[in-house]
Motif scaffolding. Structure first.
Motif, short mmCIF file in Angstrom:
data_model
loop_
_atom_site.label_atom_id
_atom_site.label_comp_id
_atom_site.label_asym_id
_atom_site.label_seq_id
_atom_site.Cartn_x
_atom_site.Cartn_y
_atom_site.Cartn_z
N CYS A 39 0.83 -1.21 0.00
CA CYS A 39 0.00 0.00 0.00
C CYS A 39 0.86 1.26 0.00
O CYS A 39 0.58 2.22 -0.72
CB CYS A 39 -0.92 0.01 1.21
N GLU A 42 2.35 1.84 -3.38
CA GLU A 42 1.38 2.19 -4.43
C GLU A 42 0.66 3.51 -4.17
O GLU A 42 0.37 4.26 -5.10
CB GLU A 42 0.35 1.07 -4.56
N HIS A 43 0.36 3.79 -2.90
CA HIS A 43 -0.52 4.91 -2.59
C HIS A 43 0.14 6.02 -1.78
O HIS A 43 -0.49 7.07 -1.57
CB HIS A 43 -1.76 4.42 -1.83
N GLY A 44 1.37 5.79 -1.32
CA GLY A 44 2.00 6.79 -0.49
C GLY A 44 1.46 6.81 0.92
O GLY A 44 0.53 6.07 1.27
N TRP A 45 2.02 7.70 1.75
CA TRP A 45 1.63 7.76 3.15
C TRP A 45 0.18 8.22 3.31
O TRP A 45 -0.59 7.65 4.08
CB TRP A 45 2.58 8.70 3.90
N GLY A 47 -2.38 7.93 1.42
CA GLY A 47 -3.40 6.97 0.99
C GLY A 47 -3.33 5.62 1.67
O GLY A 47 -4.11 4.72 1.36
N SER A 48 -2.40 5.47 2.61
CA SER A 48 -2.20 4.17 3.26
C SER A 48 -2.65 4.23 4.71
O SER A 48 -1.85 4.40 5.63
CB SER A 48 -0.73 3.75 3.17
N THR A 49 -3.94 4.09 4.93
CA THR A 49 -4.47 4.06 6.28
C THR A 49 -4.47 2.62 6.80
O THR A 49 -4.31 1.67 6.03
CB THR A 49 -5.91 4.60 6.30
N VAL A 52 -7.19 0.65 5.02
CA VAL A 52 -6.83 0.22 3.67
C VAL A 52 -5.92 -1.01 3.72
O VAL A 52 -6.10 -1.97 2.97
CB VAL A 52 -6.14 1.38 2.91
N ARG A 56 -6.75 -4.89 2.43
CA ARG A 56 -5.88 -5.57 1.48
C ARG A 56 -5.37 -6.89 2.04
O ARG A 56 -5.21 -7.88 1.31
CB ARG A 56 -4.70 -4.67 1.10
N HIS A 122 8.49 6.77 0.67
CA HIS A 122 7.27 7.44 1.14
C HIS A 122 7.31 7.62 2.66
O HIS A 122 6.85 8.65 3.18
CB HIS A 122 6.03 6.62 0.74
#
Length: 212
Positions: A39, A42-45, A47-49, A52, A56, A122
């Motif tokens: 995560c 792919e999504h950075g800090w 976007g990575s809760t 999430v 996954r 990230h």
């Protein structure tokens, strides 16, 4: 929920029916760590809760927080876990050492061109802006850096008591990190191969130079 997450959740349910409780706990922790790195890459800090990552990994948010009470706990543990896995894999490539220094240089460079490096980057950027994260990431980076340096010294059969050898090995790792950064935006494979060949030559000249 996307197809990958649904399949992960089904697999987690199947695994939970097969494995003893302790094994299930270890498996859940491993899935969370691997999902966190994916995560982050792919999504950075931002976007990575935790939610999430839990989705996954195919586990509940509560299960994720049972293993990692805070977001910082989860992501620093994840980067450390995958770094350790990569270090083990790197040593396994050359179980008896490596006479071919170019192969060692190429393998070290590869450490900085995959999802782990992207995830770590990230994390570094986030740590530069978040006070509560910075000391943990700084300490983690120092520890991972020391271990990578030790591996490089072992694989290159480098005698750091000789003048300039330690600096040359560290320069190799710094160069590898720079190639990893360049690779984030474009496929830099052709230039990377030429740089790897040149560094292998420089290492041969430095490490095989007769002692004064």
């Amino acid at each position: 929920m996307d197809v990958v997450a649904r399949e992960a959740k089904r697999e987690a349910a199947r695994a939970s029916r097969r494995e003893p409780k302790q094994d299930r706990s270890r498996a859940t922790r491993r899935r969370l760590l691997e999902a966190a790195v994916a995560c982050l890459a792919e999504h950075g800090w931002a976007g990575s809760t935790v939610s999430v990552v839990a989705e996954r990994a195919g586990v509940s948010r509560g299960a994720a927080q049972h293993h990692f009470p805070t977001r910082e706990d989860l992501f620093t543990a994840a980067v450390e876990y995958v770094a350790e896995e990569r270090s083990t894999a790197l040593r396994a490539l050359f179980p008896e050492g490596a006479a071919d220094r170019r192969a060692v240089v190429a393998a070290l460079v590869d450490l900085y061109t995959g999802p782990l490096f992207r995830a770590a980057l990230h994390l570094w950027v986030a740590a530069s802006n978040e006070e509560q994260l910075r000391p943990r990431v700084t300490e983690l980076e120092a520890r991972v850096g020391r271990e990578t340096h030790r591996i490089a010294v072992d694989l290159l059969d480098a005698d750091e008591s000789r003048p300039g050898v330690r600096e040359t090995v560290q320069g190799l790792l710094d160069m590898s990190r720079g190639l990893g950064l360049a690779n984030l935006l474009t496929d830099d494979g052709g230039r990377r191969d030429r740089v790897v060949a040149q560094w292998a030559t420089l290492l041969d000249e430095t490490l095989d130079r007769p002692a004064p």
